[in-house]
Design a protein around this motif. Structure first.
Motif, PDB file in Angstrom:
ATOM      1  N   CYS A  89       0.769  -1.073  -0.003  1.00  0.00           N
ATOM      2  CA  CYS A  89      -0.023   0.046   0.013  1.00  0.00           C
ATOM      3  C   CYS A  89       0.766   1.354  -0.130  1.00  0.00           C
ATOM      4  CB  CYS A  89      -0.994  -0.025   1.126  1.00  0.00           C
ATOM      5  SG  CYS A  89      -2.474  -0.734   0.725  1.00  0.00           S
ATOM      6  N   LEU A  90       1.773   1.246   1.026  1.00  0.00           N
ATOM      7  CA  LEU A  90       2.593   2.565   1.115  1.00  0.00           C
ATOM      8  C   LEU A  90       3.406   2.811  -0.274  1.00  0.00           C
ATOM      9  CD1 LEU A  90       3.666   2.043   4.616  1.00  0.00           C
ATOM     10  CD2 LEU A  90       2.473   3.962   3.606  1.00  0.00           C
ATOM     11  N   ASP A  97       1.639  10.836  -7.691  1.00  0.00           N
ATOM     12  CA  ASP A  97       1.846  12.197  -7.454  1.00  0.00           C
ATOM     13  C   ASP A  97       1.972  12.754  -6.203  1.00  0.00           C
ATOM     14  OD1 ASP A  97       2.532  14.809  -8.079  1.00  0.00           O
ATOM     15  OD2 ASP A  97       0.601  15.250  -8.905  1.00  0.00           O
ATOM     16  N   LEU A  98       2.757  12.220  -5.376  1.00  0.00           N
ATOM     17  CA  LEU A  98       2.594  12.305  -3.803  1.00  0.00           C
ATOM     18  C   LEU A  98       2.977  14.051  -3.403  1.00  0.00           C
ATOM     19  CD1 LEU A  98       2.459  10.548  -1.431  1.00  0.00           C
ATOM     20  CD2 LEU A  98       4.542  10.359  -1.346  1.00  0.00           C
ATOM     21  N   ARG A  99       2.102  14.551  -2.940  1.00  0.00           N
ATOM     22  CA  ARG A  99       2.103  15.847  -2.373  1.00  0.00           C
ATOM     23  C   ARG A  99       2.337  15.852  -0.908  1.00  0.00           C
ATOM     24  NH1 ARG A  99      -1.510  17.142  -7.270  1.00  0.00           N
ATOM     25  NH2 ARG A  99      -0.068  17.611  -8.761  1.00  0.00           N
ATOM     26  N   GLY A 120      -1.312  10.165  -1.544  1.00  0.00           N
ATOM     27  CA  GLY A 120      -1.263   9.549  -2.541  1.00  0.00           C
ATOM     28  C   GLY A 120      -2.713   9.590  -3.384  1.00  0.00           C
ATOM     29  N   GLY A 121      -3.622   9.815  -2.723  1.00  0.00           N
ATOM     30  CA  GLY A 121      -4.970  10.113  -3.337  1.00  0.00           C
ATOM     31  C   GLY A 121      -5.892   8.986  -4.007  1.00  0.00           C
ATOM     32  N   GLU A 122      -5.380   7.929  -3.618  1.00  0.00           N
ATOM     33  CA  GLU A 122      -6.272   6.716  -4.376  1.00  0.00           C
ATOM     34  C   GLU A 122      -6.918   6.200  -3.310  1.00  0.00           C
ATOM     35  OE1 GLU A 122      -4.343   3.934  -7.018  1.00  0.00           O
ATOM     36  OE2 GLU A 122      -2.335   4.781  -6.463  1.00  0.00           O
ATOM     37  N   LEU A 161      10.614  12.719   3.024  1.00  0.00           N
ATOM     38  CA  LEU A 161       9.422  12.790   2.113  1.00  0.00           C
ATOM     39  C   LEU A 161       9.117  14.500   1.984  1.00  0.00           C
ATOM     40  CD1 LEU A 161       6.681  10.646   3.947  1.00  0.00           C
ATOM     41  CD2 LEU A 161       7.705  10.347   1.770  1.00  0.00           C
ATOM     42  N   LEU A 162       9.620  15.401   2.704  1.00  0.00           N
ATOM     43  CA  LEU A 162       9.596  16.555   2.343  1.00  0.00           C
ATOM     44  C   LEU A 162      10.535  16.879   1.614  1.00  0.00           C
ATOM     45  CD1 LEU A 162       8.813  18.300   5.858  1.00  0.00           C
ATOM     46  CD2 LEU A 162       7.303  18.262   4.070  1.00  0.00           C
TER      47      LEU A 162
END
Length: 196
Positions: A89-90, A97-99, A120-122, A161-162
């Protein structure tokens, strides 16, 4: 249809019940006394029954008709599969398009994982992640007893991540999960004994 306030109360109660099931009060296979739990939480049995039914659907609780609800059992194979699917999942969320935007740092690695999935938005990944997160919540205390608090890992992962260093994020997430997959038998023993 419930209003926003009722929905928020229900969600808060769901989180509270889920946390109590994961905090070690119940051992795998223990009966969850509906009336006792309702009394303890100062709620009626109706919303509690609905919450436990939802947790049955998430395989956190089992229901035995006319007997009641019981905390689910997890063996080493289950734990291995749960951590493996959680990793998938991760990884899927990190492919999009990870924001990830700056915000308050969290010392809770599981909150960071949720943030990744949300970013991730899914919807399907988010739904699967919630299912896995609920089930893994049962063994987190054992995880912490074996590996210690993952606060430093959470903060490091957020910084990576940032910086949008997704390769390093993948590596850190994989290492976290592989460590737990390798210890699945020990986690299962601790969980089964109700220790940690």
């Amino acid at each position: 249809m419930p209003n926003r306030v009722e929905r928020a109360r229900f969600d808060d109660l769901y989180a509270l019940v889920s946390d109590q099931l994961g905090d070690g009060r119940y051992r795998p296979g223990d009966r969850i006394g509906l009336k006792d739990l309702a009394s303890q939480l100062h709620v009626s049995v109706t919303p509690l029954r609905e919450i436990l039914s939802r947790l049955v659907g998430r395989d956190v609780v089992t229901e035995h008709r006319s007997e009641g609800y019981y905390l689910a059992r997890l063996d080493a194979r289950d734990i291995t599969e749960l951590y493996s699917l959680h990793l998938i999942c991760l990884n899927r969320a990190l492919r999009g398009d990870l924001r990830i935007t700056p915000g308050a740092e969290s010392a809770d690695i599981w909150a960071v994982f949720r943030r990744i999935v949300d970013a991730g938005g899914e919807a399907i990944v988010s739904d699967l992640h919630r299912y896995l997160d609920d089930r893994l919540k049962l063994v987190r205390r054992c995880d912490t007893a074996l590996f210690g608090d993952a606060a430093s890992a959470a903060i490091t992962l957020q910084r990576v991540l940032l910086e949008h260093n997704l390769d390093q994020a993948h590596d850190q997430i994989r290492a976290f999960h592989e460590q737990r997959i390798a210890a699945a038998a020990e986690i299962a023993l601790m969980f089964g004994r109700g220790t940690a």
